[in-house]
Design a protein around this motif. Structure first.
Motif, mmCIF file in Angstrom:
data_model
loop_
_atom_site.group_PDB
_atom_site.id
_atom_site.type_symbol
_atom_site.label_atom_id
_atom_site.label_comp_id
_atom_site.label_asym_id
_atom_site.label_seq_id
_atom_site.Cartn_x
_atom_site.Cartn_y
_atom_site.Cartn_z
ATOM 1 N N ASN A 1 0.830 -1.206 0.000
ATOM 2 C CA ASN A 1 0.000 0.000 0.000
ATOM 3 C C ASN A 1 0.872 1.268 0.000
ATOM 4 O O ASN A 1 0.812 2.083 0.923
ATOM 5 N N ARG B 1 -8.309 1.279 2.236
ATOM 6 C CA ARG B 1 -8.750 0.139 1.430
ATOM 7 C C ARG B 1 -9.614 -0.786 2.289
ATOM 8 O O ARG B 1 -9.544 -0.749 3.515
ATOM 9 N N SER C 1 -0.467 -1.979 5.362
ATOM 10 C CA SER C 1 -0.024 -2.895 4.312
ATOM 11 C C SER C 1 -0.411 -4.319 4.703
ATOM 12 O O SER C 1 -0.803 -4.589 5.842
#
Length: 527
Positions: free
Chosen positions: A510, A516, A526
């Motif tokens: 990321n 997200r 991440s």
């Protein structure tokens, strides 16, 4: 700078055509500087070819690169200085404060989209990691995000020569999405379009964007516009204007081998429900609505063209005061002779309908360039029976509908078509009584207002400018605000894609630190 009247075929100026047009002062009929050469079929084909080639490069640019590009466009527009303002005033007949405000709105929305791109989460990145051990069946690694749709064709509006034109919301949102744009200039403000196109091309070059990222062509919608929309390279259309014009583009797009979406913002009469408690406050209400009906000579898509009321002891007083307010407002010059003539024709036809009463009009007669403010009234039964009274009259005109009671008001609202806006005026306790009616209004509009006027559209994240047909061809989208970017993207899922080949927005690490959905949870972490 001197206007050259040429077409912008990507980064190259071209004028191979033998047809041209001028723009004339609506008051003196004298031509303005500039003769604008209509694009040939070959020039349009070249613009399309360049745009298609540019797409495969431009769509891979990072969100930060596109953000900086949009900011550079905004800077270059401001660098045009007063020359842009003077030319736009001349071509549009709009006052300096309006044009300076519209310029601010134009560069503001470019910078707003730039900010959206810098943050980056708008792409709706979603990741469901692989579950190889899941029973009874394993799950693949699945990652989805919004990706640019392709080349976008933009048709300029007549009533907003900056904010809904060459670098307006359609262009800004398409470029932000990663889509090259081909603009069909509006014939009533070609000089303004040339100045803006010059600024955009400067930004293309300064930002090292591919040749073909932006083109602008002159010519008839029946020839140049039709050629663009029918070409398979074009993947979406943005349009602001009349229902007739929008529907023509919509029909063309659906005749293609591969139909494409046409995001057309079209006609609307924007019903305003003035409840008895608001009618009782007749002085303020009459002044407020007379001003809204006539602001910008009524040439806003959100002009309050329909006022809904319920008969009571205060209604006649309100009608009289609204009429007096309209009487005091002087006619003003409209955008063009064509728009002024259409206004006069539409108004004359409406006032000739059976059951229509002329409540008031400006005490000053209009010239052939001006629109004369007018207000009329009709009973609810006549309104419901006559579809002609439901049509938009583009200009300083409004129709007041008198309903006998709540039941009749509900029937009137039930017969309305889709609208950009609907407005409710009244006290909160009274609105609760009319909750079902208000819910019915909501079903017919994209934006519902309370105790205000519909004229004025804020450019922000929460704005919805669009509505059920025929206000727009797709009520799920907006043409104003950051949500406009979603018209020019489509979801793409990457299954078991190697991390190195994924867009940055979907990579394990990321790198953009965007928000997200990962394994059903929102996160910026991440994997």
């Amino acid at each position: 700078m001197s206007l050259h009247g040429k077409n912008f075929i990507g980064n190259v100026l071209s004028s191979n055509g033998n047809q041209s047009s001028k723009i004339y002062d609506i008051n003196t009929n004298e031509p303005f500087e500039g003769e604008f050469i209509h694009a040939t079929k070959e020039e349009v084909e070249l613009a399309l070819k360049k745009a298609n080639e540019a797409f495969f490069i431009y769509k891979e640019s990072s969100q930060l690169q596109r953000a900086e590009f949009l900011e550079t466009i905004a800077d270059e527009i401001m660098n045009l200085g007063d020359e842009l303002v003077v030319r736009t005033i001349a071509e549009s007949n709009l006052p300096r404060p309006r044009i300076e405000g519209e310029r601010g709105r134009t560069v503001g929305q470019l910078r707003m989209f730039a900010s959206l791109l810098k943050e980056g989460s708008w792409v709706e990145a979603t990741i469901d990691e692989a579950l190889p051990e899941r029973k009874p069946l394993p799950r693949n690694d699945l990652r989805k995000m919004l990706r640019p749709i392709g080349v976008v064709s933009v048709f300029e509006a007549s009533n907003f020569p900056l904010a809904f034109a060459c670098a307006g919301g359609d262009t800004a949102s398409a470029l932000a999405a990663g889509c090259p744009v081909i603009v069909k200039a509006h014939s009533s403000h070609s000089g303004t379009s040339e100045l803006i196109a010059t600024a955009i091309i400067k930004a293309v070059k300064k930002s090292n964007m591919p040749d073909g990222t932006f083109s602008m062509v002159h010519g008839s919608g029946r020839t140049v516009g039709q050629q663009i929309v029918l070409n398979e390279i074009v993947k979406a259309v943005g349009f602001t204007g009349s229902t007739q014009g929008g529907m023509k583009l919509f029909e063309l797009a659906n005749q293609r081998k591969t139909p494409i979406p046409v995001f057309a913002e079209m006609g609307s009469i924007n019903p305003c429900l003035i409840l008895p408690s608001a009618v009782k406050n007749s002085d303020n209400m009459a002044s407020l609505y007379a001003s809204s009906i006539t602001v910008g000579v009524g040439q806003f898509c959100t002009n309050p063209g329909l006022i809904l009321t319920i008969k009571d002891e205060n209604l006649e007083i309100f009608k009289e005061k609204l009429s007096k307010e309209i009487n005091k407002i002087a006619p003003a010059t409209m955008l063009s002779h064509g728009i002024q003539e259409a206004y006069e024709k539409g108004k004359k036809e409406a006032l000739s309908q059976k059951g229509i009463t002329l409540l008031g009009e400006s005490n000053i007669k209009n010239t052939k360039a001006e629109g004369r403010p007018t207000i009329a009234s009709v009973d609810a039964k006549t309104f419901m029976e006559n579809p002609k009274l439901h049509e938009e009259i583009f200009g300083p005109y409004s129709l007041l509908v008198e309903c006998e009671d709540l039941k009749e008001l509900s029937l009137v609202i039930d017969c309305l078509e889709g609208q950009l806006t609907a407005t409710v005026m009244g006290e909160e306790t009274e609105m609760i009584k009319y909750k079902e009616v208000i819910s019915s209004l909501e079903n017919r509009c994209g934006r519902i207002l309370f105790n205000g006027v519909p004229t004025g559209v804020e450019v922000c994240h929460s704005m919805q400018h669009g509505g059920p047909f025929p206000a727009a061809t797709d009520s799920r989208f907006t043409s104003v605000g950051t949500g406009a970017i979603r018209r020019f993207v489509r979801p793409v899922c990457f299954q078991d894609c190697p991390n190195s080949l994924l867009p940055n927005e979907l990579k394990d690490e990321n790198p953009l630190k965007i928000l997200r959905i990962v394994n059903e949870k929102y996160t910026r972490e991440s994997l």
